[in-house]
Write a protein that holds these residues in place. Structure first.
Motif, mmCIF file in Angstrom:
data_model
loop_
_atom_site.group_PDB
_atom_site.id
_atom_site.type_symbol
_atom_site.label_atom_id
_atom_site.label_comp_id
_atom_site.label_asym_id
_atom_site.label_seq_id
_atom_site.Cartn_x
_atom_site.Cartn_y
_atom_site.Cartn_z
ATOM 1 N N LEU A 31 0.840 -1.206 0.000
ATOM 2 C CA LEU A 31 0.000 0.000 0.000
ATOM 3 C C LEU A 31 0.873 1.254 0.000
ATOM 4 N N GLU A 32 1.928 1.271 0.805
ATOM 5 C CA GLU A 32 2.812 2.438 0.855
ATOM 6 C C GLU A 32 3.428 2.719 -0.513
ATOM 7 N N ARG A 33 3.908 1.671 -1.181
ATOM 8 C CA ARG A 33 4.556 1.859 -2.484
ATOM 9 C C ARG A 33 3.535 2.263 -3.538
ATOM 10 N N TYR A 34 2.343 1.662 -3.481
ATOM 11 C CA TYR A 34 1.274 1.997 -4.427
ATOM 12 C C TYR A 34 0.852 3.456 -4.268
ATOM 13 N N THR A 35 0.714 3.900 -3.041
ATOM 14 C CA THR A 35 0.350 5.289 -2.769
ATOM 15 C C THR A 35 1.439 6.229 -3.297
ATOM 16 N N ALA A 36 2.710 5.873 -3.068
ATOM 17 C CA ALA A 36 3.823 6.694 -3.559
ATOM 18 C C ALA A 36 3.847 6.760 -5.087
ATOM 19 N N ALA A 37 3.338 5.706 -5.747
ATOM 20 C CA ALA A 37 3.293 5.672 -7.214
ATOM 21 C C ALA A 37 2.050 6.372 -7.772
ATOM 22 N N GLY A 38 1.237 6.953 -6.908
ATOM 23 C CA GLY A 38 0.079 7.717 -7.372
ATOM 24 C C GLY A 38 -1.248 7.028 -7.211
ATOM 25 N N GLY A 39 -1.253 5.832 -6.623
ATOM 26 C CA GLY A 39 -2.512 5.120 -6.400
ATOM 27 C C GLY A 39 -3.233 4.800 -7.698
ATOM 28 N N PRO A 40 -4.561 4.706 -7.670
ATOM 29 C CA PRO A 40 -5.332 4.296 -8.851
ATOM 30 C C PRO A 40 -5.164 5.212 -10.058
ATOM 31 N N THR A 41 -4.842 6.481 -9.828
ATOM 32 C CA THR A 41 -4.665 7.404 -10.949
ATOM 33 C C THR A 41 -3.196 7.525 -11.367
ATOM 34 N N GLY A 42 -2.319 6.784 -10.716
ATOM 35 C CA GLY A 42 -0.899 6.811 -11.041
ATOM 36 C C GLY A 42 -0.556 5.881 -12.198
ATOM 37 N N SER A 43 0.729 5.708 -12.427
ATOM 38 C CA SER A 43 1.207 4.946 -13.580
ATOM 39 C C SER A 43 0.871 3.461 -13.529
ATOM 40 N N LEU A 44 0.649 2.901 -12.342
ATOM 41 C CA LEU A 44 0.335 1.474 -12.246
ATOM 42 C C LEU A 44 -1.120 1.152 -12.575
ATOM 43 N N GLY A 45 -2.014 2.110 -12.396
ATOM 44 C CA GLY A 45 -3.432 1.852 -12.614
ATOM 45 C C GLY A 45 -4.044 1.152 -11.417
ATOM 46 N N VAL A 46 -5.099 0.396 -11.660
ATOM 47 C CA VAL A 46 -5.828 -0.263 -10.572
ATOM 48 C C VAL A 46 -5.351 -1.703 -10.387
ATOM 49 N N GLY A 65 1.646 -3.041 -14.326
ATOM 50 C CA GLY A 65 2.827 -3.492 -13.603
ATOM 51 C C GLY A 65 2.461 -4.326 -12.404
ATOM 52 N N ALA A 66 3.443 -4.492 -11.512
ATOM 53 C CA ALA A 66 3.238 -5.284 -10.299
ATOM 54 C C ALA A 66 4.083 -4.689 -9.181
ATOM 55 N N ILE A 67 3.656 -4.936 -7.948
ATOM 56 C CA ILE A 67 4.456 -4.585 -6.779
ATOM 57 C C ILE A 67 4.718 -5.877 -6.021
ATOM 58 N N TYR A 68 6.018 -6.108 -5.750
ATOM 59 C CA TYR A 68 6.466 -7.282 -5.004
ATOM 60 C C TYR A 68 6.999 -6.832 -3.654
ATOM 61 N N SER A 69 6.730 -7.642 -2.615
ATOM 62 C CA SER A 69 7.228 -7.362 -1.274
ATOM 63 C C SER A 69 7.689 -8.669 -0.637
ATOM 64 N N THR A 70 8.854 -8.632 0.012
ATOM 65 C CA THR A 70 9.292 -9.788 0.788
ATOM 66 C C THR A 70 8.508 -9.821 2.092
ATOM 67 N N ALA A 71 8.666 -10.895 2.853
ATOM 68 C CA ALA A 71 7.980 -11.005 4.139
ATOM 69 C C ALA A 71 8.361 -9.849 5.068
ATOM 70 N N ALA A 72 9.601 -9.374 4.975
ATOM 71 C CA ALA A 72 10.079 -8.290 5.828
ATOM 72 C C ALA A 72 9.885 -6.917 5.203
ATOM 73 N N GLY A 73 9.402 -6.876 3.914
ATOM 74 C CA GLY A 73 9.304 -5.599 3.207
ATOM 75 C C GLY A 73 10.699 -5.181 2.795
ATOM 76 N N PRO A 74 10.927 -4.144 2.127
ATOM 77 C CA PRO A 74 9.970 -3.216 1.537
ATOM 78 C C PRO A 74 9.366 -3.757 0.242
ATOM 79 N N ALA A 75 8.633 -2.919 -0.455
ATOM 80 C CA ALA A 75 7.972 -3.309 -1.697
ATOM 81 C C ALA A 75 8.539 -2.499 -2.855
ATOM 82 N N TYR A 76 8.613 -3.145 -4.034
ATOM 83 C CA TYR A 76 9.162 -2.484 -5.215
ATOM 84 C C TYR A 76 8.296 -2.758 -6.438
ATOM 85 N N VAL A 77 8.284 -1.772 -7.341
ATOM 86 C CA VAL A 77 7.533 -1.855 -8.587
ATOM 87 C C VAL A 77 8.385 -2.539 -9.652
ATOM 88 N N VAL A 78 7.762 -3.446 -10.407
ATOM 89 C CA VAL A 78 8.364 -4.036 -11.601
ATOM 90 C C VAL A 78 7.318 -3.863 -12.697
#
Length: 130
Positions: A24-39, A59-72
């Motif tokens: 959620l943190e990474r998605y929000t930083a990427a602009g949320g639903p109106t950002g480059s990732l879309g819904v 795209g996609a956001i991946y997160s390890t069990a310990a975080g953080p999350a990254y966009v691919v």
């Protein structure tokens, strides 16, 4: 007493999707639903060793069990998926995609994917494992 991580529910054409934590943190930083990732295309999925992935329109956001999350995203996501994503030899992303001379690069636990213009408008993928 435990405190639950903040979450948000996003209405999508496929139904409501709830996101929380590092994704959620990474998605929000990427602009949320109106950002480059879309819904989101669906809810978070378990992947790898306790990790999560959420697929989005672009795209996609991946997160390890310990975080953080990254966009691919884009062609790097296509190559990463062909390499079996986080369960393959590259492991989880360790950073967001960055612009490099002639293309883009994403780093992973055990390697790098570059998508580079050869100079004539033809892009080639380069997968390096360490």
């Amino acid at each position: 007493m435990t405190t639950e991580a903040p979450s948000t529910t996003i209405m999508t054409p496929n139904g409501d999707v709830t996101l929380s934590g590092p994704i959620l943190e990474r998605y929000t930083a990427a602009g949320g639903p109106t950002g480059s990732l879309g819904v989101p295309l669906g809810p978070p999925e378990d992947v790898g060793n306790g990790g999560k992935v959420v697929h989005f329109t672009n795209g996609a956001i991946y997160s390890t069990a310990a975080g953080p999350a990254y966009v691919v995203q884009g062609e790097i996501l296509r190559v990463y998926t062909a390499q079996q994503g986080p369960t393959g030899t590259l492991g989880f992303p360790t950073g967001d995609e960055k612009v490099i001379t002639g293309g883009w690069e994403s780093t992973f636990e055990h390697g790098t994917i570059k998508w580079v213009d050869t100079g004539n408008g033809v892009f080639v993928e380069q997968v390096t494992q360490n």
